[in-house]
Design a protein around this motif. Structure first.
Motif, short mmCIF file in Angstrom:
data_model
loop_
_atom_site.label_atom_id
_atom_site.label_comp_id
_atom_site.label_asym_id
_atom_site.label_seq_id
_atom_site.Cartn_x
_atom_site.Cartn_y
_atom_site.Cartn_z
N SER A 66 0.80 -1.23 0.00
CA SER A 66 0.00 0.00 0.00
C SER A 66 0.83 1.28 0.00
CB SER A 66 -0.95 0.02 1.20
OG SER A 66 -1.99 -0.92 1.03
N ILE A 67 2.12 1.18 0.25
CA ILE A 67 2.95 2.38 0.16
C ILE A 67 3.03 2.86 -1.29
CG2 ILE A 67 5.25 3.35 0.65
CD1 ILE A 67 5.53 1.35 2.88
N SER A 68 2.63 2.01 -2.21
CA SER A 68 2.57 2.42 -3.62
C SER A 68 1.49 3.47 -3.87
CB SER A 68 2.31 1.20 -4.51
OG SER A 68 1.02 0.64 -4.24
N LYS A 69 0.46 3.48 -3.04
CA LYS A 69 -0.74 4.28 -3.34
C LYS A 69 -0.48 5.77 -3.52
CE LYS A 69 -3.72 0.95 -0.95
NZ LYS A 69 -4.52 0.70 0.27
N PRO A 70 0.26 6.45 -2.62
CA PRO A 70 0.44 7.89 -2.83
C PRO A 70 1.19 8.22 -4.11
CG PRO A 70 1.75 7.10 -0.96
CD PRO A 70 0.82 6.00 -1.34
N PHE A 71 2.08 7.33 -4.55
CA PHE A 71 2.88 7.62 -5.74
C PHE A 71 2.05 7.44 -7.02
CE2 PHE A 71 6.55 8.26 -3.25
CZ PHE A 71 6.46 7.37 -2.19
N ILE A 100 -7.20 -4.30 -12.22
CA ILE A 100 -6.89 -5.17 -11.08
C ILE A 100 -5.49 -5.75 -11.23
CG2 ILE A 100 -7.54 -7.30 -9.89
CD1 ILE A 100 -10.44 -6.73 -10.93
N GLU A 101 -5.17 -6.22 -12.43
CA GLU A 101 -3.86 -6.83 -12.66
C GLU A 101 -2.74 -5.82 -12.45
OE1 GLU A 101 -5.42 -10.12 -15.95
OE2 GLU A 101 -4.32 -8.33 -16.59
N ASP A 102 -2.91 -4.60 -12.96
CA ASP A 102 -1.87 -3.58 -12.76
C ASP A 102 -1.78 -3.14 -11.31
OD1 ASP A 102 -2.26 -1.91 -16.01
OD2 ASP A 102 -1.04 -3.63 -15.37
N TYR A 103 -2.91 -3.13 -10.62
CA TYR A 103 -2.87 -2.79 -9.20
C TYR A 103 -2.10 -3.85 -8.41
CZ TYR A 103 -4.40 -1.91 -4.42
OH TYR A 103 -4.43 -1.68 -3.08
N PHE A 104 -2.34 -5.12 -8.71
CA PHE A 104 -1.60 -6.19 -8.05
C PHE A 104 -0.11 -6.09 -8.39
CE2 PHE A 104 -5.60 -9.06 -7.94
CZ PHE A 104 -5.98 -8.51 -6.73
N ARG A 105 0.20 -5.72 -9.62
CA ARG A 105 1.61 -5.56 -10.00
C ARG A 105 2.27 -4.44 -9.20
NH1 ARG A 105 -0.52 -6.39 -15.38
NH2 ARG A 105 0.20 -8.40 -16.22
N GLN A 106 1.57 -3.31 -9.07
CA GLN A 106 2.19 -2.19 -8.36
C GLN A 106 2.41 -2.54 -6.89
OE1 GLN A 106 -0.85 1.00 -8.84
NE2 GLN A 106 -0.95 1.10 -6.61
N CYS A 107 1.50 -3.32 -6.29
CA CYS A 107 1.68 -3.74 -4.91
C CYS A 107 2.83 -4.73 -4.76
CB CYS A 107 0.39 -4.36 -4.37
SG CYS A 107 -0.95 -3.17 -4.14
N SER A 108 3.20 -5.40 -5.85
CA SER A 108 4.23 -6.44 -5.82
C SER A 108 5.61 -5.92 -6.18
CB SER A 108 3.84 -7.58 -6.77
OG SER A 108 2.56 -8.09 -6.44
N VAL A 109 5.75 -4.61 -6.37
CA VAL A 109 7.06 -4.03 -6.67
C VAL A 109 7.97 -4.19 -5.47
CG1 VAL A 109 8.27 -1.85 -7.11
CG2 VAL A 109 6.17 -2.39 -8.37
N LEU A 110 9.21 -4.62 -5.72
CA LEU A 110 10.18 -4.83 -4.65
C LEU A 110 10.92 -3.54 -4.32
CD1 LEU A 110 11.76 -8.29 -5.61
CD2 LEU A 110 10.15 -7.80 -3.76
N LYS A 140 2.53 6.74 5.29
CA LYS A 140 1.86 5.61 4.63
C LYS A 140 2.49 4.32 5.11
CE LYS A 140 -1.36 4.08 2.19
NZ LYS A 140 -1.46 3.10 3.29
N SER A 141 1.65 3.34 5.38
CA SER A 141 2.12 2.03 5.78
C SER A 141 1.73 1.00 4.74
CB SER A 141 1.52 1.65 7.14
OG SER A 141 0.11 1.58 7.05
N GLY A 142 2.37 -0.16 4.79
CA GLY A 142 2.06 -1.25 3.89
C GLY A 142 2.14 -2.57 4.61
N VAL A 143 1.32 -3.55 4.20
CA VAL A 143 1.31 -4.83 4.90
C VAL A 143 2.58 -5.64 4.64
CG1 VAL A 143 -1.20 -4.96 5.01
CG2 VAL A 143 0.00 -5.94 3.04
#
Length: 604
Positions: A64-69, A186-196, A256-259
């Motif tokens: 979820s830290i991806s969200k603000p960016f 949905i697929e791109d959202y899952f990708r952005q959450c999976s960025v290392l 911002k926090s992320g799980v």
């Protein structure tokens, strides 16, 4: 010479590493096998100096830290007005994956919750030969100052198990918030959450936000100040979800926090903080990340109040009463009036010292209120020192409100402004609690925009809103099984722990419900008046009463006793089912009021 800051970070790293609370996120299986002892702290200043302690180079998914960016990229692409049409900027008070959508429009409350983040992702379009996700990834990389990548194992696991996010996306599509097929979104959202990322990456990303969008390592202007200002504003009020109030009170930085275990915090113009530690608290935030941020804020005076002491605002929060109702359960007509007109009464919470700068911000807030606002509640309970200039300016502001046919209402249990309004032409309504002030405003709005049906003093039992789903014949049949009772002012009608005694229908008067508070004082929960019911919620608590119910003035009720209900269920099961369906509908409405009132009380 050793750096005092590095020595300090090493010391708190050792101390906070001893915290063993929380558990790593396990809903996504690919994220479950992580070492809970991993712990890194990284600070990056706006001139590019980096302090790092612990596991700052271990990679984990950004989540979820991806969200603000992504939200910032959408703002840069489309502008604030276009983005605001799709996603609001208001705190939801809910956890990150709740369905917090505006009634009727389906607009998400903000871009930090999952529904808003999905919306922000949908707003990004391909450009310059790069598709949506490539542009998102390039933006993250520019913020971090290095090329980032996706963890495909986590992405595939998100795809397989992210059912709630899929449902949210399709719900957003039904409102046309997401305008096209939601599957690619949905697929791109899952990708952005999976960025290392690692802890260092996140601190640089936070420092880029602190540096007005310019990466302090590469000197690249990633986003302009407009989107950055909006992103940091929303992070301040919404970035920590249902823990945002506690966060801004104790830490005082946009965050911002992320799980995945990451936490970022931004002190504009000064520093970006990142912490990595996988064990999470009940809000989905890193336990050590929260503790580290609080400790740094307190010890190094990073709270925005201390860091920007000059000209600080006295405004703690501002909201209309539709978001924070009094807790009184009203009839359907009155509820409709408040839904349509609640925005006409606005609460402004003040805190700190009302010196010139704080007063200026308060007066400016009053002066810029929307023309539809008729009632202004000033909450003074957290105000300390009040300067003479503040009293003069507030008195003048009140006169201007009166000239505009508006009313000033005070929450002032300490009498802070009592002398200021001693000699005014009419009394300034003043209350000890927020609940009482909001109740008064609700009654004013109902009286002005409703009719006598909205605030009845006396009702017949068949006109009680709880029985409105029933036919007239069924309601009359139930009334025949009830008994009438009367209570004097102050009489305790029901006590905590009593067994279920039946369903009480108020014909006239008011009752209050309360529970023991943490200090032993009683905490008032709600007020119920003519037409309302009580007693039935005990059925959901092992048949035990969980609140004290007390008469406020003379009260007359009709009671469908426990014995009468038992006879009804055996003699007329169809009518019994209709009764429980009606009471369940009424209970859901009341619980919604309780939750919204409780959210504000927690902030209090």
């Amino acid at each position: 010479m050793d750096s005092p800051i590095e020595n300090y970070l090493q010391r708190i790293h050792r101390e906070i590493a001893e915290l063993k609370d929380g558990k790593p996120y396990s809903t996504i299986p690919a994220m479950a096998n992580v070492d809970p002892n991993n712990f890194g702290i990284c600070l990056t200043t706006v001139d590019g100096y980096i302090y790092e302690i612990g596991d700052t180079r271990d990679e984990f998914s950004i989540q979820s830290i991806s969200k603000p960016f992504t939200y910032g990229l959408a703002l840069a692409d489309l502008g604030m007005e276009a983005v605001d049409e799709k996603v609001d900027v208001e705190p939801s008070g809910d956890s990150f994956n709740e369905i917090s959508l505006a009634e009727g429009t389906g607009r998400p409350s903000n871009a930090m919750i999952n529904a808003g983040a999905l919306t922000a992702t949908s707003l990004i379009k391909g450009s310059g030969g790069n598709g949506r996700f490539k542009r998102i990834l390039n933006t993250y990389s520019a913020f971090a100052g290095r090329q980032l990548s996706v963890n495909n194992e986590i992405y595939e696991s998100e795809l397989k198990h992210g059912h709630r996010n899929r449902a949210l996306a399709h719900l957003l599509r039904s409102f046309n918030i997401i305008e096209d097929d939601p599957t690619p979104v949905i697929e791109d959202y899952f990708r952005q959450c999976s960025v290392l990322v690692n802890c260092l990456d996140l601190s640089v990303m936070a420092a880029t936000l602190a540096n007005s969008g310019r990466n302090p390592l590469t000197n690249r202007q990633v986003l302009e100040i407009g989107p950055i200002e909006r992103v940091l504003s929303v992070m301040t009020t919404c970035g920590m979800y249902d823990d945002a109030g506690a966060w801004i009170s104790t830490v005082g930085m946009p965050a911002k926090s992320g799980v995945g275990g990451g936490t970022i915090a931004v002190l504009p113009g000064q520093v970006g903080l990142a912490v990595y530690s996988p064990p999470l608290d009940e809000h989905g935030s890193s336990v050590r990340g929260m503790a580290t941020s609080q400790r740094l804020s307190q010890d190094m005076e990073l709270h925005f109040v201390r860091a920007a002491r000059t000209g600080k605002s006295a405004i703690r929060s501002t909201y209309d009463i539709s978001a924070s109702p009094s807790g009184i359960r009203r009839n359907d007509e009155a509820m409709d009036i408040l839904r349509d007109n609640g925005h006409r009464a606005r609460v402004i919470e003040l805190n700190g010292d009302l010196l010139f700068a704080g007063t200026e911000s308060m007066v400016r807030e009053l002066s810029s209120l929307d023309t539809t606002v008729e009632l202004v509640i000033l909450d003074l309970r957290r105000v300390d020192e009040v300067a003479d200039v503040s009293l003069r300016l507030l008195a003048e502001a009140r006169e201007n409100l009166v000239d505009d046919d508006r009313e000033l209402v005070l929450i002032d249990s300490d009498g802070t402004l009592a002398e200021t309004f001693e000699d005014v032409d009419r009394d300034v309504p003043t209350f000890d609690t927020r609940t009482a002030a909001v109740e008064w405003c609700e009654n004013r709005l109902i009286a002005k925009y409703g009719d006598e049906l909205c605030l009845p003093a006396v009702v017949t039992v068949t006109d009680c809103p709880a029985l409105s789903p029933l036919t007239a014949a069924d309601a009359s049949a139930l009334a025949d099984r009830m008994e009438q009772r009367e209570y004097d002012d102050g009489h305790v009608i029901r006590r905590v722990g009593q067994r279920f005694g039946g369903v009480y229908f108020i014909l006239s008067g008011k009752i209050t419900t309360s529970v023991p508070g943490p200090t032993g004082d009683r905490v008032r929960l709600t007020t119920l008046s003519a037409g309302m019911t009580f007693g039935e919620l005990a059925l959901g608590s092992d048949d035990r009463q969980e609140t004290t119910v007390k008469a406020e003035g003379a009260v007359r009720v009709m009671v469908l006793t426990a014995d009468a209900i038992s006879h009804l269920e055996s003699e007329d099961p169809r009518l019994a089912v209709e009764l429980w369906k009606a009471l369940t509908r009424d209970a859901y409405t009341r619980v919604d009021l309780y939750l919204r009132e409780t959210a504000v009380r927690v902030r209090d």
